[in-house]
Design an enzyme around this catalytic site. Structure first.
Site: not given
Length: 290
Positions: A100, A102, A104
Site C-alpha cells: 500500500e 498512502d 492521508e
C-alpha cells in the site's frame, strides 16, 4: 519523441511504451466507481465529491488493478474547520500481506495548516509514516497528487514536486512492493481519535457535511487482466516509460525540490523517531531521501 504518446518495438523485441504528456484526464466513471456510501459520492459535472457527515463517510475505487505506472488526481480538500477528518488517496493490493502507498490528508482547525501523511506498506507491514505541512492552502483550489511506481522506487508528488521517495533496496535484503497488483482508492472518514493533534481536537459536526472534491482523473499504468496474471506488466520482454532511468530516478532539479520540501515542510519522519524505533529501521540506514 519522448512524451508524444508513441509505441516503439526495438529489434530485440523489447518494447517501450511511452507516456503522453499533459494528456487530458478521464471522466470519473471511466476509471472509478463508488465503493461505499454511494449516496455520499456525488458527480457534479467534471467534479466528483465525497461527503462526510455524522451518518457516514464515503469512498471510491478504480475499476481495474495495476502493476507499476503513475496515478494522479486533482483534489480540493475540505474547507474551513476540518479537524478530525481524514481524506485519503492511495494504492493498495488485497489481503493481510498487502502492499500500500498512502496519501492521508489530516484535517485541522481553521487557520491551521493541513498535514499530509504518507505511508508505505510492504507485505502487510507499514509504520513508515512521514508528515509534512503543505506550502499552500489545499482547500481553495485543486492541486495534483500523484504516485509514480516503478521497479526502482515509489515517488509521492504534489503538483509534480516530489515529497517522498521510497527506493527498491532488495539488494540490501529489504522487501519491495513489486509483485502484487494494486487498485487506486480515495475516501473520507471521521478519525478524530487520532487525526488532529493526536486526537485532542474532535470533529465538530455542526460544520458537516465535510466535502472533498476531485477532478482530472489520470491513470497511466499497466492494467493487469487478473491479479494472478502479472506477466503483461512485469515480464522482461517489455519496458514501459516508467522503467526508463530518466523517469524512475529523480533529476537534479527534483532532488533539489525534495531537499527543499524536507528542510522546510517536514514535521515528522519515522526514521528519526527513537521512541518508536530504538533500533533505526534498516531501510532508513540506506535511503538517502526517504
Amino acid at each position: 519523441m519522448v512524451g508524444m504518446g508513441w509505441f516503439m518495438c526495438m529489434m530485440t523485441m523489447v518494447c517501450v511504451v511511452s507516456s503522453g504528456e499533459a494528456a487530458p484526464g478521464a471522466k470519473f466513471e471511466e476509471l472509478y466507481r463508488s465503493s461505499w456510501a454511494m449516496d455520499h459520492c456525488v458527480n457534479d459535472g467534471e467534479v466528483t465529491k465525497l461527503k462526510l457527515d455524522n451518518s457516514s463517510g464515503a469512498g471510491f475505487e478504480s475499476r481495474s488493478k495495476y502493476l507499476f505506472g503513475k496515478v494522479s488526481i486533482q483534489i480540493k480538500l475540505v474547507e474551513g474547520d476540518s479537524a478530525g477528518t481524514v481524506t485519503a488517496f492511495y494504492m493498495s493490493s488485497e489481503g493481510s500481506n498487502h502492499n500500500e502507498f498512502d496519501f492521508e490528508f489530516l484535517g485541522n482547525t481553521t487557520g491551521e495548516p493541513y498535514i499530509v501523511q504518507t505511508n508505505v506498506y510492504v507485505n502487510g507491514v507499514g509504520n513508515r509514516e512521514q508528515r509534512l505541512n503543505l506550502w499552500f492552502d489545499p482547500t481553495t483550489e485543486f492541486h495534483t497528487y500523484s504516485i509514480l511506481w516503478s521497479k526502482r522506487s515509489v515517488v509521492f508528488m504534489v503538483d509534480e514536486t516530489p515529497i517522498r521517495v521510497h527506493k527498491n533496496l532488495e539488494d540490501k535484503g529489504i522487501p519491495f512492493a513489486k509483485d502484487q497488483a494494486m487498485g487506486v482508492y480515495s475516501s473520507i472518514w471521521n478519525a478524530d481519535d487520532w487525526a488532529t493533534q493526536g486526537g485532542l481536537v474532535k470533529t465538530d459536526w455542526s460544520h458537516a457535511p465535510f466535502i472533498a472534491s476531485y477532478k482530472d482523473f489520470k491513470i497511466d499504468a499497466c492494467e493487469v487482466p487478473t491479479t494472478a496474471d502479472l506477466s503483461k506488466c512485469s515480464g522482461e520482454e517489455q519496458r514501459f516509460w516508467w522503467d526508463e532511468p530518466t523517469v524512475s530516478e529523480l533529476s537534479l532539479h527534483q532532488n533539489h525540490q525534495l531537499i527543499w520540501v524536507r528542510a522546510n515542510h517536514m514535521i515528522y519522519d519515522y526514521c528519526f523517531d527513537a521512541a518508536r524505533f530504538p533500533v533505526t529501521p534498516l531501510e532508513c540506514q540506506h535511503h538517502r531521501h526517504l
